[in-house]
Design a protein around this motif. Structure first.
Motif, short mmCIF file in Angstrom:
data_model
loop_
_atom_site.label_atom_id
_atom_site.label_comp_id
_atom_site.label_asym_id
_atom_site.label_seq_id
_atom_site.Cartn_x
_atom_site.Cartn_y
_atom_site.Cartn_z
N ILE A 129 0.84 -1.20 0.00
CA ILE A 129 0.00 0.00 0.00
C ILE A 129 0.88 1.25 0.00
CG2 ILE A 129 -1.67 1.31 1.41
CD1 ILE A 129 -2.84 -1.42 2.23
N GLY A 130 0.43 2.28 -0.75
CA GLY A 130 1.23 3.48 -0.94
C GLY A 130 1.49 4.29 0.31
N GLU A 131 1.02 5.52 0.36
CA GLU A 131 1.35 6.43 1.46
C GLU A 131 0.45 6.27 2.68
OE1 GLU A 131 4.02 8.45 1.47
OE2 GLU A 131 4.50 7.47 -0.43
N ASN A 132 -0.62 5.51 2.56
CA ASN A 132 -1.58 5.37 3.65
C ASN A 132 -1.09 4.36 4.68
OD1 ASN A 132 -3.82 5.05 5.32
ND2 ASN A 132 -5.28 5.29 3.64
N ILE A 133 -0.33 4.84 5.66
CA ILE A 133 0.26 3.96 6.66
C ILE A 133 -0.82 3.27 7.50
CG2 ILE A 133 1.67 3.93 8.76
CD1 ILE A 133 3.48 5.98 7.48
N GLN A 134 -1.87 4.00 7.82
CA GLN A 134 -2.96 3.41 8.61
C GLN A 134 -3.59 2.22 7.88
OE1 GLN A 134 -5.77 6.12 10.52
NE2 GLN A 134 -7.46 4.73 10.03
N ALA A 135 -3.83 2.37 6.58
CA ALA A 135 -4.41 1.28 5.80
C ALA A 135 -3.46 0.09 5.75
CB ALA A 135 -4.73 1.77 4.39
N SER A 136 -2.17 0.37 5.64
CA SER A 136 -1.16 -0.70 5.62
C SER A 136 -1.18 -1.50 6.92
CB SER A 136 0.23 -0.08 5.40
OG SER A 136 1.24 -1.01 5.67
N ILE A 137 -1.24 -0.79 8.04
CA ILE A 137 -1.23 -1.44 9.35
C ILE A 137 -2.53 -2.23 9.57
CG2 ILE A 137 -1.30 -1.01 11.85
CD1 ILE A 137 0.62 1.38 11.29
N LEU A 138 -3.68 -1.62 9.27
CA LEU A 138 -4.96 -2.30 9.46
C LEU A 138 -5.06 -3.55 8.59
CD1 LEU A 138 -7.47 0.69 9.67
CD2 LEU A 138 -6.88 -0.91 11.51
N THR A 139 -4.63 -3.44 7.34
CA THR A 139 -4.66 -4.58 6.43
C THR A 139 -3.79 -5.71 6.95
OG1 THR A 139 -5.09 -3.19 4.51
CG2 THR A 139 -4.12 -5.34 4.09
N ALA A 188 7.38 -1.01 4.21
CA ALA A 188 7.41 0.00 5.28
C ALA A 188 7.84 1.34 4.70
CB ALA A 188 8.39 -0.42 6.37
N HIS A 189 7.26 2.41 5.23
CA HIS A 189 7.59 3.75 4.76
C HIS A 189 8.69 4.39 5.58
CE1 HIS A 189 4.26 3.93 1.90
NE2 HIS A 189 3.61 3.21 2.78
N ASN A 190 8.83 3.96 6.83
CA ASN A 190 9.88 4.50 7.71
C ASN A 190 10.13 3.50 8.83
OD1 ASN A 190 7.79 5.01 9.73
ND2 ASN A 190 7.26 6.83 8.53
N ASP A 191 11.10 3.80 9.68
CA ASP A 191 11.46 2.87 10.75
C ASP A 191 10.34 2.68 11.76
OD1 ASP A 191 13.92 2.41 9.61
OD2 ASP A 191 14.97 3.90 10.82
N TYR A 192 9.59 3.75 12.06
CA TYR A 192 8.48 3.64 13.00
C TYR A 192 7.42 2.69 12.45
CZ TYR A 192 4.35 4.84 15.73
OH TYR A 192 3.24 4.76 16.51
N HIS A 193 7.08 2.88 11.20
CA HIS A 193 6.11 2.01 10.54
C HIS A 193 6.59 0.56 10.59
CE1 HIS A 193 3.80 1.03 6.55
NE2 HIS A 193 3.15 0.59 7.61
N ALA A 194 7.87 0.34 10.32
CA ALA A 194 8.44 -1.01 10.34
C ALA A 194 8.31 -1.65 11.72
CB ALA A 194 9.90 -0.97 9.92
N LYS A 195 8.57 -0.87 12.78
CA LYS A 195 8.45 -1.40 14.15
C LYS A 195 7.03 -1.85 14.45
CE LYS A 195 12.24 1.22 16.27
NZ LYS A 195 12.59 2.32 17.21
N VAL A 196 6.06 -1.04 14.03
CA VAL A 196 4.66 -1.39 14.26
C VAL A 196 4.30 -2.66 13.50
CG1 VAL A 196 2.26 -0.66 13.91
CG2 VAL A 196 3.97 1.00 14.70
N LEU A 197 4.75 -2.75 12.25
CA LEU A 197 4.45 -3.93 11.43
C LEU A 197 5.02 -5.20 12.05
CD1 LEU A 197 5.13 -2.40 7.90
CD2 LEU A 197 2.89 -3.05 8.83
N PRO A 204 11.81 -0.58 0.37
CA PRO A 204 12.33 -0.52 -1.00
C PRO A 204 13.08 0.76 -1.33
CG PRO A 204 9.92 -0.40 -0.96
CD PRO A 204 10.36 -0.79 0.40
N GLU A 205 12.56 1.91 -0.91
CA GLU A 205 13.25 3.17 -1.24
C GLU A 205 14.58 3.27 -0.51
OE1 GLU A 205 10.05 3.05 -0.41
OE2 GLU A 205 8.96 3.87 -2.12
N ARG A 206 14.59 2.94 0.79
CA ARG A 206 15.83 3.02 1.56
C ARG A 206 16.86 2.02 1.04
NH1 ARG A 206 16.10 0.87 7.62
NH2 ARG A 206 16.30 -1.05 6.44
N ASP A 207 16.41 0.78 0.78
CA ASP A 207 17.33 -0.26 0.31
C ASP A 207 17.93 0.11 -1.03
OD1 ASP A 207 16.69 -1.59 2.59
OD2 ASP A 207 15.42 -3.11 1.64
#
Length: 219
Positions: free
Chosen positions: A74-84, A100-109, A120-123
């Motif tokens: 999922i694109g920029e919608n972090i909430q949708a990514s987490i809920l899904t 993941a869009h950032n490190d915080y998002h990755a930790k939650v996931l 993908p962007e960071r790598d």
């Protein structure tokens, strides 16, 4: 039997995964909330569906839990990514890979049970930086925040020497786990194996140690 995947989110990242999985012979269910994107992949994916994957009933109706691997791109919608991701986990999906869009998002996931989290962007940024810093570094794969595998082309500084001559493990704390020579790959090369000019070394270790090896031994 063909492998079966679900890709949720058909942006640039998710779309490229759909195309490659199909090319490799897999069956792919492609999902996005955008009708335009779903139409784009209608002739590429095995099946494409317009759906809101933050709705548990929608996911159930699509039979997603029967697929062996789901990629949440999922694109920029972090909430949708987490809920899904949370819904997929609760439904018992076997393997879940999430962008993941950032490190915080990755930790939650990771906390909610994602099996694989990718940046993908960071790598890609790290890979490009490594490649342009040294003409000898051909590719880069991050294993963790501090460890990687790199493909490094042997130059005249190390060509003609055996692994025991170079004593790379003792000096730099890294391991050469393979040598690609033309169409041949030598896995776990012996200590007396000589490195030839143009060989591609598969090096594994801490990033700081690999970079030290590239700077000191090959520059």
């Amino acid at each position: 039997m063909k492998k079966e995947f679900v890709v949720i989110g058909l942006g640039r990242f998710g779309g490229s995964i759909v195309r490659e999985l199909v090319r490799l012979g897999a069956d792919v269910l492609a999902i996005d909330s955008s009708a335009e994107r779903v139409d784009e992949y209608a002739k590429i994916a095995t099946q494409s569906v317009i759906a809101d994957t933050t709705d548990e009933e929608v996911i159930k109706s699509l039979g997603i839990r029967n697929f062996e691997h789901v990629i949440v791109a999922i694109g920029e919608n972090i909430q949708a990514s987490i809920l899904t991701t949370l819904i997929l986990k609760e439904l018992g999906v076997e393997q879940i890979t999430v962008k993941a869009h950032n490190d915080y998002h990755a930790k939650v996931l990771k906390k909610i049970g994602a099996d694989h989290v990718v940046h993908p962007e960071r790598d890609m940024g790290i890979r490009i930086a490594n490649n342009i810093m040294s003409n000898n570094v051909l590719d880069y794969l991050e294993l963790s925040d501090e460890h990687s595998i790199m493909e490094i082309r042997a130059n005249d500084r190390i060509a003609g020497f055996s692994l025991i001559d170079l004593d790379i493990r003792a000096k730099y704390g890294i391991n050469i786990v393979g040598i690609k020579r033309g169409e041949t790959i030598v896995i776990s090369p012996a200590a007396d194996d000589k490195i030839l000019l143009g060989d591609i070394l598969l090096v594994i270790g801490a990033d700081v140690d690999i970079n030290r090896f590239v700077k000191k031994a090959m520059s």
